[in-house]
Design a protein around this motif. Structure first.
Motif: not given
Length: 630
Positions: A53-71
């Motif tokens: 909203p203030d005009g600044e850019t928001l940079r989002l870095g996503f870390v996607d993780v495995p959902g299986h219990e083995r991982f």
């Protein structure tokens, strides 16, 4: 530009990777096996920029993780550096086992902000979606994701709710405090690979500080040094990476075989890897009791190892309870106070608890667990200055060096110096010591010298090296400071290599003084044909030990001079011999052993050691079988 790291969490096949792709357009599943099997196996990455909203850019870095219990171990390698979490729950399945475990892990890691996302909203009707929402609200109640935090329904297939989720991401991310880019840099490595034309590349989430091109970094725990050849931030080339950014570094000085996930990069010679840490740990309410000396799986940032838990003052920790403990790691790693960690049972391997590192340089043994627990409590809860004060006080007369303070806190040198501006802390060179400990050290040094004088009345003083040895645990800088202070204030004196209290020296009893005169006279009247020392000592009234000390005193005062292992002479006799050699030079500058014997009237038993003594004193110089008088 503000940077925030977003991590996913949730059960397998609840649509975490599809959600990340719907938000960013990037498929975070990069492995062929992941695409073939249709499940996430390892952590993946994506990025997105959104306007604020203030005009600044928001940079989002996503870390996607495995959902299986083995991982889960792979999941743990990805969530250690996240700022907010997207807890993903599929609307057609609701809360599942890994939903619970991932949620517990986020709480144990003290993740403060997040958004709950109900994915696959297109797969259920409105009533079912309402029921699932109610179940999730009940599950999250009184947690960091509970009301008023948002629950957003999304369909990654149709795109429904994605824009709403982006708006919520902007709102929640704007509340995330920026990480400290002025602190010492730390980059936990989560990927290592080779890029054609560049060489070795590592990636990770920069959890603190900043890194620039050409910076020299140290690889922990190996101690290997590398140089930063290039930087990418969220997939774009950059001159600098700052805390809170997904960072890729092109490194010189290390091959991919020498680096691996779990290692950490930090500035050279600032940190120390450790195999022991004091922690405050907490068990989940669902966990089994944790017994003293139990083995657990330890996870912090991207590192994983086995640890032995040594509890302070108790035999076990019950479900839902907290306690102070020392974790003894099977492999060293770089950890700082404030770092969060996860514990998993040794077998079966399930998440049992976690906690926070309080001290990264603990003692091997603790005598008083209750008192030590109070020390840890201060380190865990008090302000920065109090933490340093507590560490300095606990270091006693040994003191705490500036380098050690940096390594034990992770603070900048300037922060340490600022925090040490305390009326109860003294700075001696680069060592901090409490003024109480400094006073104690002064008293202990005086007491050590006093005790030496009392036990060694026939010795003029203690050697400085012996005195230093009595305080081997004290920093040399602090020892020299107290020693020099004693000289300046005239409390101690130095005579040659000996140190003594001012006004103190040899104190002899009557029989000892008489024996000293007897020894000196025996060698003075003997001239060059001296008696055996043992024969002289045998005729004294004092015991053998005191007699030997008197001889030592005479030798130190140079009244007697030892020229070989068996021969001792009075200094006046040797002075007269030197004068005689000078007089003989006028007659002839050279002499052999026979002439020397004639001149002095001594046998070969005395002649040879005396000539060698004169050689050492540069009165004569041996040339073949003769001596030249210098």
């Amino acid at each position: 530009m503000k940077s925030v790291i977003v991590g996913t969490a949730g059960h397998i096949d609840h649509g975490k990777t599809a959600l990340v792709k719907a938000l960013t357009g990037i498929d975070a599943d990069r492995l062929e096996e992941e695409k073939r099997r249709g499940i996430t196996i390892d952590i993946g990455f994506a990025n997105l920029e959104l306007p604020m909203p203030d005009g600044e850019t928001l940079r989002l870095g996503f870390v996607d993780v495995p959902g299986h219990e083995r991982f889960v171990r792979n999941m743990l390698a990805g969530v250690g550096g996240i700022d907010l979490v997207l807890l993903v729950v599929a609307a057609d399945e609701s809360i599942m086992p890994q939903t619970r475990e991932h949620f517990d892990i986020c709480r144990l890691l003290s993740v403060r902000r997040g958004i709950t996302v109900l994915t696959k909203s297109d797969a259920v009707d409105a009533d079912t979606l309402g029921v699932v929402r109610a179940e999730v609200e009940d599950f999250l109640r009184n947690s960091f994701l509970g009301d008023p935090n948002p629950i957003v329904a999304v369909s990654s297939l149709t795109g429904a709710g994605v824009d709403n989720l982006k708006r919520e991401l902007v709102r929640v991310a704007s509340e995330v405090p920026s990480r400290d880019s002025k602190a010492l840099a730390r980059l936990p490595i989560d990927r290592v690979f080779t890029m054609k034309g560049f060489g070795t590349v590592v990636t990770g989430t920069l959890v603190s500080g900043s890194i620039r091109k050409e910076d020299e970094l140290e690889v922990f725990p190996k101690g290997q040094r590398v140089r930063v050849r290039g930087i990418q931030v969220h997939g774009k080339s950059a001159e600098q990476a700052v805390a809170g950014q997904r960072t890729a570094l092109n490194l010189a000085g290390a091959s991919t075989e020498e680096l691996s996930r779990g290692m950490m990069l930090a500035p050279v010679s600032t940190q120390r890897a450790t195999s022991r840490v004091d922690v405050e740990l907490s068990l989940l309410p669902s966990a089994k009791p944790l017994k003293d000396r139990a083995r657990v799986h330890f996870h912090s940032y991207t590192s994983e190892t086995v640890a032995s838990v040594v509890l302070y003052g108790r035999k076990q920790v019950g479900p839902g309870e907290s306690a102070f403990a020392q974790l003894r790691l099977s492999e060293p790693t770089l950890l700082l106070p404030g770092d969060r960690f996860i514990m998993r049972q040794f077998s079966p391997v399930i998440t049992s608890g976690g906690g926070v590192v309080v001290e990264n340089a603990p003692p091997k043994r603790v005598k008083n667990a209750g008192e030590y627990g109070q020390f840890l409590e201060i380190l865990g809860k008090e302000f920065q200055a109090a933490k340093l004060h507590t560490r300095v006080s606990a270091s006693g007369t040994r003191g705490l060096s500036l380098a050690e303070a940096v390594a034990r806190t992770g603070w900048l040198t300037s922060q340490i110096i600022s925090s040490a501006a305390d009326p109860e802390i003294a700075r001696v060179g680069d060592v901090f010591i409490s003024k109480a400990a400094l006073d104690l050290l002064r008293k202990e040094m005086m007491s050590a010298l006093d005790a030496f004088h009392k036990q060694n009345a026939l010795v003029a003083g203690m050697s400085k090296e012996e005195l230093r040895g009595r305080f081997s645990a004290v920093s040399p800088t602090v020892f020299d400071h107290v020693f020099d202070e004693g000289l300046r204030t005239r409390k101690i004196e130095v005579a040659g290599e000996l140190v003594r209290l001012a006004g103190r020296g040899v104190v002899m009893k009557d029989d000892e003084a008489e024996s000293k005169k007897v020894i000196e006279a025996a060698f003075a009247v003997a001239g060059l044909r001296v008696p055996a020392l043992k024969d002289v000592l045998a005729g004294l009234k004092v015991d053998k030990v005191r007699a030997q000390k008197i001889v030592t005193l005479l030798l130190r005062d140079k009244t007697l001079i030892k020229i070989s292992d068996e021969l001792v002479f009075h200094h006046q006799v040797l002075t007269e011999l030197r004068q005689r050699m000078t007089a003989e030079k006028i007659k002839s500058p050279k002499l052999d052993v026979a002439r020397f014997k004639d001149l002095t009237g001594v046998s070969r038993k005395y002649a040879i050691p005396l000539l060698e003594y004169l050689d050492r004193e540069y009165v004569t110089r041996r040339v073949g079988d003769e001596r030249v008088i210098l």
